[in-house]
Scaffold this active site. Structure first.
Site, PDB file in Angstrom:
ATOM      1  CB  SER A 126      43.489  51.680  37.964  1.00  0.00           C
ATOM      2  OG  SER A 126      42.113  51.434  38.090  1.00  0.00           O
ATOM      3  CE1 TYR A 150      45.084  46.863  40.552  1.00  0.00           C
ATOM      4  CE2 TYR A 150      42.953  47.980  40.544  1.00  0.00           C
ATOM      5  CZ  TYR A 150      44.098  47.562  39.876  1.00  0.00           C
ATOM      6  OH  TYR A 150      44.257  47.857  38.548  1.00  0.00           O
ATOM      7  CE  LYS A 154      47.598  49.007  39.056  1.00  0.00           C
ATOM      8  NZ  LYS A 154      48.694  48.599  38.160  1.00  0.00           N
TER       9      LYS A 154
HETATM   10  P1  NAD Z   1      46.492  40.843  33.140  1.00  0.00           P
HETATM   11  O1  NAD Z   1      46.457  40.090  34.425  1.00  0.00           O
HETATM   12  O2  NAD Z   1      45.846  40.252  31.954  1.00  0.00           O
HETATM   13  O3  NAD Z   1      48.007  41.186  32.766  1.00  0.00           O
HETATM   14  C1  NAD Z   1      49.020  41.384  33.720  1.00  0.00           C
HETATM   15  C2  NAD Z   1      50.202  40.506  33.332  1.00  0.00           C
HETATM   16  O4  NAD Z   1      51.260  40.712  34.258  1.00  0.00           O
HETATM   17  C3  NAD Z   1      49.876  39.013  33.357  1.00  0.00           C
HETATM   18  O5  NAD Z   1      50.307  38.425  32.143  1.00  0.00           O
HETATM   19  C4  NAD Z   1      50.660  38.479  34.550  1.00  0.00           C
HETATM   20  O6  NAD Z   1      51.087  37.145  34.336  1.00  0.00           O
HETATM   21  C5  NAD Z   1      51.802  39.462  34.614  1.00  0.00           C
HETATM   22  N1  NAD Z   1      52.396  39.651  35.959  1.00  0.00           N
HETATM   23  C6  NAD Z   1      51.739  39.927  37.121  1.00  0.00           C
HETATM   24  N2  NAD Z   1      52.632  40.096  38.120  1.00  0.00           N
HETATM   25  C7  NAD Z   1      53.853  39.928  37.580  1.00  0.00           C
HETATM   26  C8  NAD Z   1      55.178  39.981  38.094  1.00  0.00           C
HETATM   27  N3  NAD Z   1      55.401  40.216  39.387  1.00  0.00           N
HETATM   28  N4  NAD Z   1      56.224  39.760  37.249  1.00  0.00           N
HETATM   29  C9  NAD Z   1      56.006  39.500  35.942  1.00  0.00           C
HETATM   30  N5  NAD Z   1      54.783  39.430  35.389  1.00  0.00           N
HETATM   31  C10 NAD Z   1      53.725  39.635  36.207  1.00  0.00           C
HETATM   32  O7  NAD Z   1      45.899  42.299  33.447  1.00  0.00           O
HETATM   33  P2  NAD Z   1      45.561  43.483  32.445  1.00  0.00           P
HETATM   34  O8  NAD Z   1      44.090  43.665  32.447  1.00  0.00           O
HETATM   35  O9  NAD Z   1      46.271  43.312  31.169  1.00  0.00           O
HETATM   36  O10 NAD Z   1      46.171  44.705  33.281  1.00  0.00           O
HETATM   37  C11 NAD Z   1      47.464  45.228  32.999  1.00  0.00           C
HETATM   38  C12 NAD Z   1      47.767  46.344  33.978  1.00  0.00           C
HETATM   39  O11 NAD Z   1      46.763  47.352  33.862  1.00  0.00           O
HETATM   40  C13 NAD Z   1      47.769  45.914  35.447  1.00  0.00           C
HETATM   41  O12 NAD Z   1      48.817  46.598  36.106  1.00  0.00           O
HETATM   42  C14 NAD Z   1      46.424  46.385  35.950  1.00  0.00           C
HETATM   43  O13 NAD Z   1      46.438  46.662  37.326  1.00  0.00           O
HETATM   44  C15 NAD Z   1      46.205  47.649  35.130  1.00  0.00           C
HETATM   45  N6  NAD Z   1      44.786  47.988  34.974  1.00  0.00           N
HETATM   46  C16 NAD Z   1      43.913  47.062  34.484  1.00  0.00           C
HETATM   47  C17 NAD Z   1      42.555  47.373  34.381  1.00  0.00           C
HETATM   48  C18 NAD Z   1      41.556  46.353  33.882  1.00  0.00           C
HETATM   49  O14 NAD Z   1      40.373  46.502  34.185  1.00  0.00           O
HETATM   50  N7  NAD Z   1      41.957  45.349  33.108  1.00  0.00           N
HETATM   51  C19 NAD Z   1      42.088  48.649  34.759  1.00  0.00           C
HETATM   52  C20 NAD Z   1      43.020  49.583  35.215  1.00  0.00           C
HETATM   53  C21 NAD Z   1      44.373  49.231  35.332  1.00  0.00           C
HETATM   54  N1  UFG Z   2      28.467  44.172  37.013  1.00  0.00           N
HETATM   55  C1  UFG Z   2      27.305  43.431  37.054  1.00  0.00           C
HETATM   56  N2  UFG Z   2      27.399  42.065  37.026  1.00  0.00           N
HETATM   57  C2  UFG Z   2      28.597  41.413  36.962  1.00  0.00           C
HETATM   58  C3  UFG Z   2      29.790  42.189  36.929  1.00  0.00           C
HETATM   59  C4  UFG Z   2      29.679  43.577  36.969  1.00  0.00           C
HETATM   60  O1  UFG Z   2      26.199  43.973  37.104  1.00  0.00           O
HETATM   61  O2  UFG Z   2      28.621  40.171  36.957  1.00  0.00           O
HETATM   62  C5  UFG Z   2      28.356  45.649  37.025  1.00  0.00           C
HETATM   63  C6  UFG Z   2      29.049  46.308  38.210  1.00  0.00           C
HETATM   64  O3  UFG Z   2      28.186  46.363  39.308  1.00  0.00           O
HETATM   65  C7  UFG Z   2      29.394  47.682  37.619  1.00  0.00           C
HETATM   66  C8  UFG Z   2      29.664  47.379  36.151  1.00  0.00           C
HETATM   67  O4  UFG Z   2      29.029  46.133  35.878  1.00  0.00           O
HETATM   68  O5  UFG Z   2      28.276  48.526  37.695  1.00  0.00           O
HETATM   69  C9  UFG Z   2      31.153  47.244  35.824  1.00  0.00           C
HETATM   70  O6  UFG Z   2      31.741  46.304  36.715  1.00  0.00           O
HETATM   71  P1  UFG Z   2      33.183  45.675  36.458  1.00  0.00           P
HETATM   72  O7  UFG Z   2      33.417  44.673  37.544  1.00  0.00           O
HETATM   73  O8  UFG Z   2      33.291  45.214  35.047  1.00  0.00           O
HETATM   74  O9  UFG Z   2      34.172  46.936  36.593  1.00  0.00           O
HETATM   75  P2  UFG Z   2      34.410  47.916  37.824  1.00  0.00           P
HETATM   76  O10 UFG Z   2      34.064  49.289  37.333  1.00  0.00           O
HETATM   77  O11 UFG Z   2      33.760  47.456  39.044  1.00  0.00           O
HETATM   78  O12 UFG Z   2      35.984  47.771  38.062  1.00  0.00           O
HETATM   79  C10 UFG Z   2      36.937  47.822  37.013  1.00  0.00           C
HETATM   80  C11 UFG Z   2      38.137  46.955  37.381  1.00  0.00           C
HETATM   81  C12 UFG Z   2      38.849  47.533  38.562  1.00  0.00           C
HETATM   82  C13 UFG Z   2      39.229  48.940  38.299  1.00  0.00           C
HETATM   83  C14 UFG Z   2      38.019  49.749  37.907  1.00  0.00           C
HETATM   84  C15 UFG Z   2      38.403  51.148  37.520  1.00  0.00           C
HETATM   85  O13 UFG Z   2      37.703  45.659  37.678  1.00  0.00           O
HETATM   86  O14 UFG Z   2      40.039  46.807  38.767  1.00  0.00           O
HETATM   87  O15 UFG Z   2      37.357  49.130  36.793  1.00  0.00           O
HETATM   88  O16 UFG Z   2      39.370  51.118  36.531  1.00  0.00           O
HETATM   89  F1  UFG Z   2      39.781  49.463  39.402  1.00  0.00           F
END
Ligand code: NAD
Ligand code: UFG
Length: 339
Positions: A126, A150, A154
């Site tokens: 991330s 978190y 990572k």
């Molecule tokens: P998500 O929660 O939709 O998907 C993660 C999946 O992993 C879920 O289906 C959950 O049930 C499963 N899971 C969690 N822990 C597990 C375990 N111990 N064993 C088996 N299954 C397990 O999240 P996502 O948005 O699809 O994110 C996928 C990956 O990408 C994550 O590792 C997350 O940290 C990373 N990531 C996500 C974002 C974001 O904003 N969505 C940003 C950067 C990185």
């Molecule tokens: N925001 C609002 N109102 C809301 C939610 C968000 O104004 O209800 C704003 C936040 O302040 C920020 C922007 O929208 O300026 C984006 O916020 P998000 O919560 O959608 O995303 P972040 O950038 O804060 O964080 C996301 C993931 C994290 C990850 C990060 C970098 O949630 O897990 O991107 O990958 F670490």
């Protein structure tokens, strides 16, 4: 014969979309997911989109006996490791749970892969590993200063896999640092459905548009950005999915470890997202500008040039399409996979 790719967390948001991209590229995904943050009904939707029944194994990546059996019974060529927890606030409240799931989960998985002789791993990292950057766009060489358990989890996994690669240079590892994944598959059949009140901007905006929530609270209108609201690099989840397929093709070329940003290289403000979503949905998005959210960085976006030059990948879908696809999914599935 199509290669089998183990997709941990494949029932979740990014993993499910990546399964679609894998099938389109001729691979056979096998999903391992504990359904802790996903809905098993995604599988039927995946079958509708891909025309294939994707094998699903319900279980946890920390279950070594299950992994050993899985690798024995399937000729897995590579692993895409999405399984993990991702809520920053929850990680502050319960860090041990996050380190167990994210760090220990990857440790158990990598050890099982080593025992099975599977040496190709694509890991979901991330942009949060950068913490508050000195400037944007952020290159991969920028210092990593994560600010939450978190983010630390990572970064620890990145370090663990880099050390593994030093010891065993025949591994092929890609550490993919995602910026802000949003959007949905263009069919509207799969998408993101957070449980409870969404923390993230796009799902919140979607829920206002569909009438599940009254108003968006914009977290801060006094940042040093063009309109005063926070700026992020939103990237379409299907672009991300295709980025994983590109990372797999790159890994097939030669052993090595790459660390690559997956983003568009463009920043969009909260109000840019609101305006694009109003245009996409035809719905007004009521909002109030409130106080800043603790821990938020004012603005950042990624430098995607390494992804262009090494993976031959570039995000193709813009903010308007991200909003259109999010809206198509939201309006036909206001309650997620339960409709
Ligand atoms: P998500 O929660 O939709 O998907 C993660 C999946 O992993 C879920 O289906 C959950 O049930 C499963 N899971 C969690 N822990 C597990 C375990 N111990 N064993 C088996 N299954 C397990 O999240 P996502 O948005 O699809 O994110 C996928 C990956 O990408 C994550 O590792 C997350 O940290 C990373 N990531 C996500 C974002 C974001 O904003 N969505 C940003 C950067 C990185
Ligand atoms: N925001 C609002 N109102 C809301 C939610 C968000 O104004 O209800 C704003 C936040 O302040 C920020 C922007 O929208 O300026 C984006 O916020 P998000 O919560 O959608 O995303 P972040 O950038 O804060 O964080 C996301 C993931 C994290 C990850 C990060 C970098 O949630 O897990 O991107 O990958 F670490």
């Amino acid at each position: 014969m199509s290669e089998l790719i183990l997709v941990t967390g494949g029932a979740g948001f990014i993993g499910s979309h990546t399964c679609v991209a894998l099938v389109a590229a001729g691979y056979t995904p096998v999903i391992l997911d504990n359904l802790g943050n996903s809905d098993v009904r995604v599988l039927r939707r995946l079958a509708t989109i891909t025309g294939k029944t994707i094998e699903f194994i319900e279980g946890d990546v920390r279950d070594r006996a299950l992994l050993d059996r899985l690798f024995r019974e399937h000729a897995i060529a590579a692993v895409m490791h999405f399984a993990g927890l991702k809520a920053v606030g929850d990680s502050v409240a319960d860090p041990l749970h996050y380190y167990d799931n994210n760090v220990n989960g990857t440790l158990v998985l990598a050890a099982a892969m080593r025992a099975a002789g599977v040496k190709t791993l694509i890991f979901s990292s991330s942009a949060t590993v950068y913490g508050e950057p000195e400037s944007s766009p952020i290159p991969e060489s920028a210092p990593c200063r994560p600010e939450s358990p978190y983010g630390h989890s990572k970064r620890m996994v990145e370090q663990m896999l880099a050390d593994l690669h030093v010891a065993q240079p025949d591994w092929r590892i890609a550490l993919l640092r995602y910026f802000n994944p949003v959007g949905a598959h263009q069919s509207g059949l799969i998408g993101e459905h957070p449980q409870g009140k969404p923390n993230n901007l796009m799902p919140y905006v979607c829920q206002v548009a569909v009438g599940l929530r009254d108003r968006l609270a914009v977290h801060g209108g006094d940042y040093p950005t063009p309109d005063g609201t926070g700026v992020r690099d939103y990237v379409h989840v299907m672009d991300l999915a295709e980025g994983h397929v590109a990372a797999l093709s790159h890994a097939a070329l030669a052993p090595g470890l790459v660390t690559v940003n997956l983003g568009t290289g463009q920043g969009a403000s909260v109000l840019d997202v609101v305006k694009a979503f109003e245009l996409a949905s035809g719905q007004p998005i009521a909002y109030d500008i409130g106080p800043r959210r603790a821990g938020d960085v004012p603005a950042y976006w990624g430098d995607p040039s390494l992804a262009h030059s090494t993976l031959r990948w570039k995000a193709r879908r813009g903010l308007q399409q991200m909003c259109e696809d999010s809206w198509r999914w939201q309006k036909s599935n206001p309650k997620g996979y339960g409709n």
